[in-house]
Design a protein around this motif. Structure first.
Motif, short mmCIF file in Angstrom:
data_model
loop_
_atom_site.label_atom_id
_atom_site.label_comp_id
_atom_site.label_asym_id
_atom_site.label_seq_id
_atom_site.Cartn_x
_atom_site.Cartn_y
_atom_site.Cartn_z
N MET A 36 -32.13 6.00 -16.19
CA MET A 36 -31.64 6.57 -14.94
C MET A 36 -31.10 5.46 -14.04
O MET A 36 -31.76 4.45 -13.83
CB MET A 36 -32.77 7.31 -14.21
CG MET A 36 -32.29 8.10 -12.98
SD MET A 36 -32.14 7.11 -11.47
CE MET A 36 -33.87 6.94 -11.02
N GLY A 37 -29.91 5.68 -13.53
CA GLY A 37 -29.33 4.75 -12.58
C GLY A 37 -28.81 5.50 -11.36
O GLY A 37 -28.37 6.65 -11.47
N GLU A 38 -28.87 4.87 -10.20
CA GLU A 38 -28.31 5.49 -9.00
C GLU A 38 -27.86 4.42 -8.02
O GLU A 38 -28.46 3.35 -7.90
CB GLU A 38 -29.31 6.45 -8.34
CG GLU A 38 -30.56 5.81 -7.78
CD GLU A 38 -31.46 6.82 -7.08
OE1 GLU A 38 -31.02 7.96 -6.87
OE2 GLU A 38 -32.59 6.45 -6.73
N ALA A 39 -26.77 4.73 -7.35
CA ALA A 39 -26.20 3.85 -6.32
C ALA A 39 -25.09 4.64 -5.64
O ALA A 39 -24.68 5.71 -6.11
CB ALA A 39 -25.65 2.56 -6.93
N ASP A 40 -24.60 4.12 -4.54
CA ASP A 40 -23.54 4.82 -3.82
C ASP A 40 -22.22 4.84 -4.59
O ASP A 40 -21.38 5.70 -4.37
CB ASP A 40 -23.33 4.16 -2.44
CG ASP A 40 -24.54 4.37 -1.53
OD1 ASP A 40 -24.98 5.53 -1.39
OD2 ASP A 40 -25.04 3.38 -0.98
N GLY A 79 -29.06 -0.17 -5.16
CA GLY A 79 -29.18 0.83 -6.21
C GLY A 79 -30.48 0.67 -6.96
O GLY A 79 -31.26 -0.26 -6.73
N ARG A 80 -30.71 1.58 -7.91
CA ARG A 80 -31.94 1.54 -8.70
C ARG A 80 -31.62 1.82 -10.16
O ARG A 80 -30.75 2.64 -10.47
CB ARG A 80 -32.95 2.59 -8.22
CG ARG A 80 -33.48 2.36 -6.82
CD ARG A 80 -34.69 3.23 -6.52
NE ARG A 80 -34.47 4.63 -6.84
CZ ARG A 80 -35.27 5.36 -7.62
NH1 ARG A 80 -36.34 4.82 -8.18
NH2 ARG A 80 -35.01 6.64 -7.85
N ASN A 95 -34.42 11.08 -6.07
CA ASN A 95 -33.16 10.54 -5.59
C ASN A 95 -33.34 9.68 -4.35
O ASN A 95 -34.15 9.99 -3.47
CB ASN A 95 -32.18 11.68 -5.30
CG ASN A 95 -30.76 11.20 -5.12
OD1 ASN A 95 -30.34 10.86 -4.03
ND2 ASN A 95 -30.01 11.18 -6.21
N LEU A 96 -32.56 8.61 -4.28
CA LEU A 96 -32.59 7.71 -3.14
C LEU A 96 -32.21 8.45 -1.85
O LEU A 96 -32.65 8.09 -0.75
CB LEU A 96 -31.63 6.54 -3.38
CG LEU A 96 -31.68 5.35 -2.43
CD1 LEU A 96 -33.07 4.74 -2.39
CD2 LEU A 96 -30.64 4.30 -2.85
N GLY A 97 -31.40 9.51 -1.98
CA GLY A 97 -31.04 10.29 -0.81
C GLY A 97 -32.23 10.93 -0.14
O GLY A 97 -32.28 11.07 1.09
N LEU A 98 -33.22 11.34 -0.93
CA LEU A 98 -34.45 11.91 -0.37
C LEU A 98 -35.18 10.88 0.46
O LEU A 98 -35.64 11.16 1.58
CB LEU A 98 -35.35 12.42 -1.50
CG LEU A 98 -36.76 12.86 -1.10
CD1 LEU A 98 -36.71 14.03 -0.13
CD2 LEU A 98 -37.58 13.23 -2.34
N GLU A 99 -35.28 9.67 -0.06
CA GLU A 99 -35.97 8.60 0.66
C GLU A 99 -35.28 8.30 1.99
O GLU A 99 -35.94 8.14 3.03
CB GLU A 99 -36.03 7.35 -0.22
CG GLU A 99 -36.87 6.23 0.33
CD GLU A 99 -37.08 5.11 -0.67
OE1 GLU A 99 -37.56 4.04 -0.25
OE2 GLU A 99 -36.77 5.29 -1.86
N ARG A 100 -33.96 8.24 1.97
CA ARG A 100 -33.21 7.95 3.20
C ARG A 100 -33.38 9.08 4.21
O ARG A 100 -33.52 8.83 5.42
CB ARG A 100 -31.74 7.76 2.86
CG ARG A 100 -31.45 6.51 2.03
CD ARG A 100 -29.99 6.46 1.61
NE ARG A 100 -29.68 5.24 0.85
CZ ARG A 100 -28.51 5.00 0.28
NH1 ARG A 100 -27.52 5.89 0.38
NH2 ARG A 100 -28.31 3.88 -0.39
N HIS A 101 -33.38 10.32 3.72
CA HIS A 101 -33.55 11.47 4.61
C HIS A 101 -34.91 11.46 5.29
O HIS A 101 -35.02 11.68 6.50
CB HIS A 101 -33.37 12.76 3.80
CG HIS A 101 -33.63 14.02 4.57
ND1 HIS A 101 -32.81 14.46 5.59
CD2 HIS A 101 -34.64 14.94 4.49
CE1 HIS A 101 -33.28 15.59 6.08
NE2 HIS A 101 -34.38 15.89 5.44
N LYS A 116 -27.10 13.82 -1.87
CA LYS A 116 -27.64 13.02 -2.95
C LYS A 116 -26.82 11.75 -3.17
O LYS A 116 -25.59 11.77 -3.07
CB LYS A 116 -27.66 13.82 -4.26
CG LYS A 116 -28.71 14.90 -4.33
CD LYS A 116 -28.69 15.53 -5.71
CE LYS A 116 -29.77 16.57 -5.87
NZ LYS A 116 -29.78 17.13 -7.25
N VAL A 117 -27.53 10.69 -3.49
CA VAL A 117 -26.87 9.47 -3.95
C VAL A 117 -26.50 9.69 -5.42
O VAL A 117 -27.29 10.27 -6.17
CB VAL A 117 -27.83 8.26 -3.82
CG1 VAL A 117 -27.23 7.02 -4.48
CG2 VAL A 117 -28.13 8.00 -2.35
N PRO A 118 -25.29 9.30 -5.84
CA PRO A 118 -24.91 9.49 -7.25
C PRO A 118 -25.98 8.96 -8.20
O PRO A 118 -26.39 7.81 -8.11
CB PRO A 118 -23.60 8.69 -7.36
CG PRO A 118 -23.01 8.76 -5.99
CD PRO A 118 -24.18 8.71 -5.05
#
Length: 447
Positions: A423-427, A407-408, A290-296, A371-373
């Motif tokens: 898999m997709g993720e973004a705010d 996003g990714r 998750n992108l949230g892990l990277e930001r953390h 987590k980022v959605p």
């Protein structure tokens, strides 16, 4: 060169299906044995397995292949994948083998190979073995006294239990903790409960009654509902769910909520950073984390090195760049100070150590970031290469453009089954749903 037998994690498929048969297992034993026969000593190979009925068949076929080319075989019986890796080193074996299809249903099985140092084989060596499999192996057959022997190793289980226990910090025991342990009716059904109990925990075990057909069936890391229900029933402090070969782990907090591998890695990274144990200035994870892990991690001054999906690729990056913590969102946690592959029990022990040190609920410990959605869909296909179709390629390009830099979008074919992961993720959760659905629909049209 196209890989004919090996996937992202060894050879895997339906037991007695198109690929994984006793005949192939015999040839794998002969080919891998030929590749790793070396020196003038009695060469040895250790073989472990999970609890699938087909494990007996594949074990005997592999044994025949290895002994035919002059290798002595040490049979470990049901044993976690990381235990096989450890015992390959500990017993000074020339090769290690694990018979397992990990989290797959019982009908499947697989063969994983380990080098003498306990690491999985490189792509290059696997290709060499594939070449030997399809060649005339008769000239490599041992004769007379050079033919190998097979032994049943009765001490292997105790060796691994003691090894796992020693990874817990010396000043910590698990006394006072109520732990629900789900062994997925798999390879760790004996060793994991014993290790936790001997360290002082009160252990409530489920998924520890294998019958050859119930591995991963409504239990284990891919079905955490069972352990979550048990956690709430017995008011446990934590739930631990292993998969069929115990190289991955999913945590359930005291409220019955699932904690995935990303939160798990964040906890270990912070803990090891505080203890000045963390190496490499961060951790390694895959493109699915998750992108949230990277930001953390960035806020902590740490980096996240991403790799393609597969714990072997995570480990390669860890070794190449000097990291000692890595893993996958699915629960493969690699702690290279202790292991050469993912080890669900050893990773869980590190988290239990933090639980004892902090003396706060595990739900608080494992809520390291928001987590980022993220949305993951799986699309089955029968044949062909849907990802190379123009319509799918255009849908992927359009989706990436819609998500933009914030996003990714990750679209990949599974290395272990005929499935494409989207898999997709973004705010923006609504945007993620739209993009993933569009790509999924395009794949379905051509698959």
């Amino acid at each position: 060169m196209v890989r004919k037998y090996f996937g992202t994690d060894g050879i895997r498929g339906l037991a007695n299906g198109d690929k994984l048969t006793p005949e192939l297992a015999l040839k794998v034993g002969m080919a891998a044995g030929t590749k790793f026969v070396r020196g003038d000593h009695r060469n040895r190979v250790v073989i472990g397995k999970d609890t699938r009925r087909s494990g007996y068949m594949i074990e005997q076929a592999l044994t025949a292949g290895f002994t035919a080319v002059g290798m002595d075989v040490y049979l470990l019986g049901p044993m976690p994948t990381p235990a096989v890796a450890m015992l390959t080193r500990s017993l000074r074996a020339d090769l290690g083998v694990m018979i397992s299809a990990s989290h797959n249903p019982y009908e499947d099985n697989g063969i994983k190979l380990f080098r003498p140092d306990g690491y999985k084989l490189s792509d290059e060596i696997e290709l060499e073995i594939e070449g030997l499999i399809d060649s005339d192996m008769s000239r490599h057959l041992a004769k007379g006294k050079e033919i190998g022997r097979a032994h049943r190793d009765e001490e292997a289980r105790t060796r691994y239990i003691e090894y796992a226990k020693r990874t817990l910090p010396r000043n910590i025991d698990l006394a006072g903790l109520r732990v629900v342990l789900d062994c997925a009716n798999g390879a760790a059904y004996k060793v994991a409960p014993i290790a936790l109990w001997e360290l002082g925990a009160e252990v409530f075990t489920i998924g520890a009654e294998p019958d050859g057909f119930n591995i991963n069936h409504k239990v284990g890391s891919t079905a955490p509902e069972a352990v979550a229900a048990k956690v709430k029933e017995v008011r446990a402090d934590i739930g631990i769910a292993l998969d069929g070969d115990a190289d991955r782990v999913i945590i359930i907090d005291e409220k019955g909520h699932v904690v995935d591998g990303d939160q798990f890695m964040a906890v270990i990274a912070e803990s090891w950073m505080e203890r000045q144990m963390l190496q490499g200035g961060g951790i390694v994870a895959t493109i699915m984390s998750n992108l949230g892990l990277e930001r953390h991690l960035t806020k902590l001054g740490l980096t996240l090195e991403r790799t393609q999906v597969g714990d072997r690729y995570v480990l390669e990056a860890m070794r190449d760049k000097g990291f000692n913590v890595g893993g996958e969102q699915s629960g493969h946690i690699i702690l290279s100070d202790f292991t050469t592959t993912g080890d669900g029990l050893v990773a869980a022990l590190q988290l239990l150590a933090v639980l004892k040190q902090k003396n706060v609920p595990i739900s608080e410990i494992c809520s390291r970031f928001e987590k980022v959605p993220q949305l993951l869909r799986s699309v089955k296909f029968k044949s062909g290469k849907p990802l190379e179709h123009k319509q799918v390629m255009q849908a992927i390009a359009d989706g990436q453009a819609m998500l933009g830099n914030g996003g990714r979008l990750v679209v990949r074919a599974s290395g272990t089954e005929p499935v494409i992961r989207v898999m997709g993720e973004a705010d923006d959760a609504v945007l993620v749903e739209t993009v993933v659905s569009q790509v999924e629909a395009a794949i379905k049209q051509v698959a």
